[in-house]
Design an enzyme around this catalytic site. Structure first.
Site, PDB file in Angstrom:
ATOM      1  N   LYS A 266      -2.932   8.208  12.563  1.00 42.23           N
ATOM      2  CA  LYS A 266      -4.344   7.797  12.679  1.00 42.23           C
ATOM      3  C   LYS A 266      -5.274   9.019  12.799  1.00 42.23           C
ATOM      4  O   LYS A 266      -6.394   8.992  12.293  1.00 42.23           O
ATOM      5  CB  LYS A 266      -4.530   6.834  13.857  1.00 42.23           C
ATOM      6  CG  LYS A 266      -3.878   5.460  13.639  1.00 42.23           C
ATOM      7  CD  LYS A 266      -4.539   4.672  12.488  1.00 42.23           C
ATOM      8  CE  LYS A 266      -4.039   3.239  12.393  1.00 42.23           C
ATOM      9  NZ  LYS A 266      -4.655   2.483  11.291  1.00 42.23           N
TER      10      LYS A 266
ATOM     11  N   ASN B 100      -7.262  -1.186   5.311  1.00 42.20           N
ATOM     12  CA  ASN B 100      -7.033  -1.789   6.626  1.00 42.20           C
ATOM     13  C   ASN B 100      -5.555  -1.932   6.967  1.00 42.20           C
ATOM     14  O   ASN B 100      -5.190  -1.913   8.140  1.00 42.20           O
ATOM     15  CB  ASN B 100      -7.723  -3.163   6.659  1.00 42.20           C
ATOM     16  CG  ASN B 100      -7.206  -4.037   7.777  1.00 42.20           C
ATOM     17  OD1 ASN B 100      -7.605  -3.881   8.936  1.00 42.20           O
ATOM     18  ND2 ASN B 100      -6.301  -4.954   7.457  1.00 42.20           N
TER      19      ASN B 100
ATOM     20  N   ILE C  87      -8.004  -4.912  19.900  1.00 44.05           N
ATOM     21  CA  ILE C  87      -8.592  -6.080  19.240  1.00 44.05           C
ATOM     22  C   ILE C  87      -7.521  -7.174  19.274  1.00 44.05           C
ATOM     23  O   ILE C  87      -6.345  -6.888  19.005  1.00 44.05           O
ATOM     24  CB  ILE C  87      -8.964  -5.767  17.767  1.00 44.05           C
ATOM     25  CG1 ILE C  87      -9.864  -4.528  17.664  1.00 44.05           C
ATOM     26  CG2 ILE C  87      -9.599  -6.980  17.094  1.00 44.05           C
ATOM     27  CD1 ILE C  87     -11.247  -4.626  18.265  1.00 44.05           C
TER      28      ILE C  87
ATOM     29  N   SER D 166      -8.291   4.022  14.436  1.00 45.22           N
ATOM     30  CA  SER D 166      -7.958   3.459  15.749  1.00 45.22           C
ATOM     31  C   SER D 166      -8.489   4.438  16.783  1.00 45.22           C
ATOM     32  O   SER D 166      -8.688   5.622  16.472  1.00 45.22           O
ATOM     33  CB  SER D 166      -6.440   3.336  15.889  1.00 45.22           C
ATOM     34  OG  SER D 166      -6.088   3.094  17.236  1.00 45.22           O
TER      35      SER D 166
ATOM     36  N   VAL E 284       0.817  -1.228   0.000  1.00 43.02           N
ATOM     37  CA  VAL E 284       0.000   0.000   0.000  1.00 43.02           C
ATOM     38  C   VAL E 284       0.846   1.271   0.000  1.00 43.02           C
ATOM     39  O   VAL E 284       0.327   2.351  -0.286  1.00 43.02           O
ATOM     40  CB  VAL E 284      -1.014   0.050   1.175  1.00 43.02           C
ATOM     41  CG1 VAL E 284      -2.003  -1.082   1.093  1.00 43.02           C
ATOM     42  CG2 VAL E 284      -0.314   0.104   2.526  1.00 43.02           C
TER      43      VAL E 284
ATOM     44  N   TYR F 260       2.367   6.843  15.681  1.00 46.57           N
ATOM     45  CA  TYR F 260       1.159   6.139  15.211  1.00 46.57           C
ATOM     46  C   TYR F 260      -0.124   6.983  15.370  1.00 46.57           C
ATOM     47  O   TYR F 260      -0.892   7.108  14.401  1.00 46.57           O
ATOM     48  CB  TYR F 260       1.073   4.809  15.962  1.00 46.57           C
ATOM     49  CG  TYR F 260      -0.123   3.937  15.694  1.00 46.57           C
ATOM     50  CD1 TYR F 260      -0.187   3.105  14.576  1.00 46.57           C
ATOM     51  CD2 TYR F 260      -1.187   3.892  16.590  1.00 46.57           C
ATOM     52  CE1 TYR F 260      -1.276   2.266  14.359  1.00 46.57           C
ATOM     53  CE2 TYR F 260      -2.275   3.046  16.375  1.00 46.57           C
ATOM     54  CZ  TYR F 260      -2.320   2.238  15.267  1.00 46.57           C
ATOM     55  OH  TYR F 260      -3.392   1.407  15.056  1.00 46.57           O
TER      56      TYR F 260
HETATM   57  N1  LIG Z   1      -5.328  -4.889  16.677  1.00 50.26           N
HETATM   58  C1  LIG Z   1      -5.681  -3.786  17.283  1.00 50.26           C
HETATM   59  O1  LIG Z   1      -5.796  -3.730  18.523  1.00 50.26           O
HETATM   60  C2  LIG Z   1      -5.994  -2.541  16.473  1.00 50.26           C
HETATM   61  C3  LIG Z   1      -6.589  -1.471  17.138  1.00 50.26           C
HETATM   62  C4  LIG Z   1      -6.879  -0.313  16.422  1.00 50.26           C
HETATM   63  C5  LIG Z   1      -6.588  -0.234  15.075  1.00 50.26           C
HETATM   64  N2  LIG Z   1      -6.005  -1.291  14.458  1.00 50.26           N
HETATM   65  C6  LIG Z   1      -5.729  -1.134  13.028  1.00 50.26           C
HETATM   66  O2  LIG Z   1      -6.353  -2.199  12.327  1.00 50.26           O
HETATM   67  C7  LIG Z   1      -5.602  -2.496  11.150  1.00 50.26           C
HETATM   68  C8  LIG Z   1      -5.277  -3.988  11.113  1.00 50.26           C
HETATM   69  O3  LIG Z   1      -4.595  -4.322  12.307  1.00 50.26           O
HETATM   70  P1  LIG Z   1      -4.337  -5.843  12.767  1.00 50.26           P
HETATM   71  O4  LIG Z   1      -4.341  -5.824  14.247  1.00 50.26           O
HETATM   72  O5  LIG Z   1      -5.203  -6.778  12.020  1.00 50.26           O
HETATM   73  O6  LIG Z   1      -2.803  -5.973  12.297  1.00 50.26           O
HETATM   74  P2  LIG Z   1      -1.969  -7.240  11.752  1.00 50.26           P
HETATM   75  O7  LIG Z   1      -0.539  -6.861  11.901  1.00 50.26           O
HETATM   76  O8  LIG Z   1      -2.430  -8.513  12.399  1.00 50.26           O
HETATM   77  O9  LIG Z   1      -2.382  -7.285  10.213  1.00 50.26           O
HETATM   78  C9  LIG Z   1      -2.004  -6.251   9.356  1.00 50.26           C
HETATM   79  C10 LIG Z   1      -1.818  -6.807   7.950  1.00 50.26           C
HETATM   80  O10 LIG Z   1      -1.420  -5.716   7.105  1.00 50.26           O
HETATM   81  C11 LIG Z   1      -0.372  -6.169   6.261  1.00 50.26           C
HETATM   82  N3  LIG Z   1       0.472  -5.054   5.824  1.00 50.26           N
HETATM   83  C12 LIG Z   1       1.418  -4.392   6.534  1.00 50.26           C
HETATM   84  N4  LIG Z   1       2.025  -3.479   5.759  1.00 50.26           N
HETATM   85  C13 LIG Z   1       1.442  -3.566   4.532  1.00 50.26           C
HETATM   86  C14 LIG Z   1       1.659  -2.899   3.307  1.00 50.26           C
HETATM   87  N5  LIG Z   1       2.622  -1.967   3.168  1.00 50.26           N
HETATM   88  N6  LIG Z   1       0.875  -3.226   2.241  1.00 50.26           N
HETATM   89  C15 LIG Z   1      -0.087  -4.168   2.363  1.00 50.26           C
HETATM   90  N7  LIG Z   1      -0.313  -4.859   3.493  1.00 50.26           N
HETATM   91  C16 LIG Z   1       0.443  -4.566   4.568  1.00 50.26           C
HETATM   92  C17 LIG Z   1       0.414  -7.153   7.136  1.00 50.26           C
HETATM   93  O11 LIG Z   1       1.215  -8.026   6.340  1.00 50.26           O
HETATM   94  C18 LIG Z   1      -0.713  -7.865   7.878  1.00 50.26           C
HETATM   95  O12 LIG Z   1      -1.174  -8.990   7.178  1.00 50.26           O
HETATM   96  C19 LIG Z   1      -4.380  -1.585  11.181  1.00 50.26           C
HETATM   97  O13 LIG Z   1      -4.617  -0.437  10.407  1.00 50.26           O
HETATM   98  C20 LIG Z   1      -4.262  -1.214  12.655  1.00 50.26           C
HETATM   99  O14 LIG Z   1      -3.615   0.028  12.837  1.00 50.26           O
HETATM  100  C21 LIG Z   1      -5.694  -2.447  15.116  1.00 50.26           C
END
Ligand SMILES: NC(=O)c1ccc[n+]([C@@H]2O[C@H](COP(=O)([O-])OP(=O)(O)OC[C@H]3O[C@@H](n4cnc5c(N)ncnc54)[C@H](O)[C@@H]3O)[C@@H](O)[C@H]2O)c1
Length: 259
Positions: A161, A92, A190, A144, A66, A157
């Protein structure tokens, strides 16, 4: 069932975590789903797993970075060739960059913004011309609770966001007359690999995990499927007047002043 029948959706970072849950939920509701993911192997595995679990599911894994506009454009073109124009985009993909502002490196700053903010814009930029032309589309940006609350030592971060919310509101207003809706979802904690990685980086991972579970008034953290349910709603025709908004999914944590 079939709340997204006939729609084509592209989900970035869909190989695992929240993105994978969204891809799974979209397919279960009848959308053709493109998993646009940096890690090509997890994208293929997750696409296969969805296709096996969900009869008739149409999935396509496309290795995508991305941070690279050309890579995102190519994924959108591949989606169009396979299934038709993209109706729904979920931005995402995201990474945690948690540092102290003054000891953080320039590379940390750039890495964070490249994925967490530029990545969202690159996705929007790639699908908007088609959506505007067809006068239809739903874009969902995964922000987030860091988009409006700050935890010390988690820089930059939250800055990125906050930008995702600004981008969501600006594009939502810009393209509302063209019937393109742009919304955000702000998850709290999450349980995904990202969260486990953060716990494991703490001096006492088990104590960090327990402390996190105590934070929300519901005394638990969220599940990726609980974010996916809201993404289905925003992607569907059930939310036609929701635009330039952000839905928080944190069990009430951000409304809590203190215990
Ligand atoms: N898990 C949480 O508590 C939480 C809370 C708030 C927001 N978020 C947001 O939710 C989203 C997903 O988080 P998650 O917890 O599932 O994370 P995760 O790390 O489990 O999954 C993220 C995915 O994005 C992919 N990715 C990373 N860089 C990339 C790039 N340059 N191009 C394409 N894909 C790429 C990774 O390979 C991975 O498969 C993120 O934007 C994160 O900031 C997560």
């Amino acid at each position: 069932m079939n709340r997204l029948a006939g729609k084509v959706a592209l989900v970035t970072g869909a190989g695992r975590g929240i993105g994978a849950a969204i891809a799974r939920a979209f397919a279960a509701e009848g959308a053709a789903v493109v998993l646009a993911e940096l890690d090509g192997a997890t994208a293929v595995a997750t696409a296969r797993e969805i296709a096996n679990a969900c009869e008739g599911a149409q999935t396509l894994a496309v290795q995508t970075d991305v941070t690279q506009p050309a890579s995102v454009r190519a994924a959108v073109e591949e989606a169009q060739r396979a299934f038709g124009p993209v109706d729904v985009l979920v931005n995402n993909a995201g990474i945690n960059v948690f540092a102290d502002p003054l000891t953080m490196t320039d590379d940390d700053w750039r890495r964070c913004f490249a994925v967490d903010l530029d990545g969202v814009w690159n996705g929007c930029r790639a699908v908007l011309p088609g959506m505007v032309e067809r006068r239809a589309g739903s874009i969902i940006n995964i922000a987030s609770t860091h988009a409006f609350q700050i935890i010390p030592g988690c820089f930059p971060y939250p800055v990125a966001k906050h930008g995702v919310i600004g981008l969501t509101r600006a594009l939502g207003i810009e393209y509302a007359p063209k019937n393109v809706r742009v919304n955000a979802i702000a998850p709290g904690y999450i349980e995904t690999q990202l969260t486990h990685d953060w716990w494991n980086a703490q001096p006492d991972p088990e104590a960090a995990r327990k402390a996190t579970l105590e934070l929300p008034p519901m005394k638990r953290i969220g599940r990726p499927e609980e974010v996916a349910m809201t993404a289905v709603f925003l992607a569907s025709d059930e939310a036609p007047f929701i635009n330039a908004s952000c839905i928080t999914i944190d069990g009430g944590r951000t409304a809590l002043h203190h215990e």
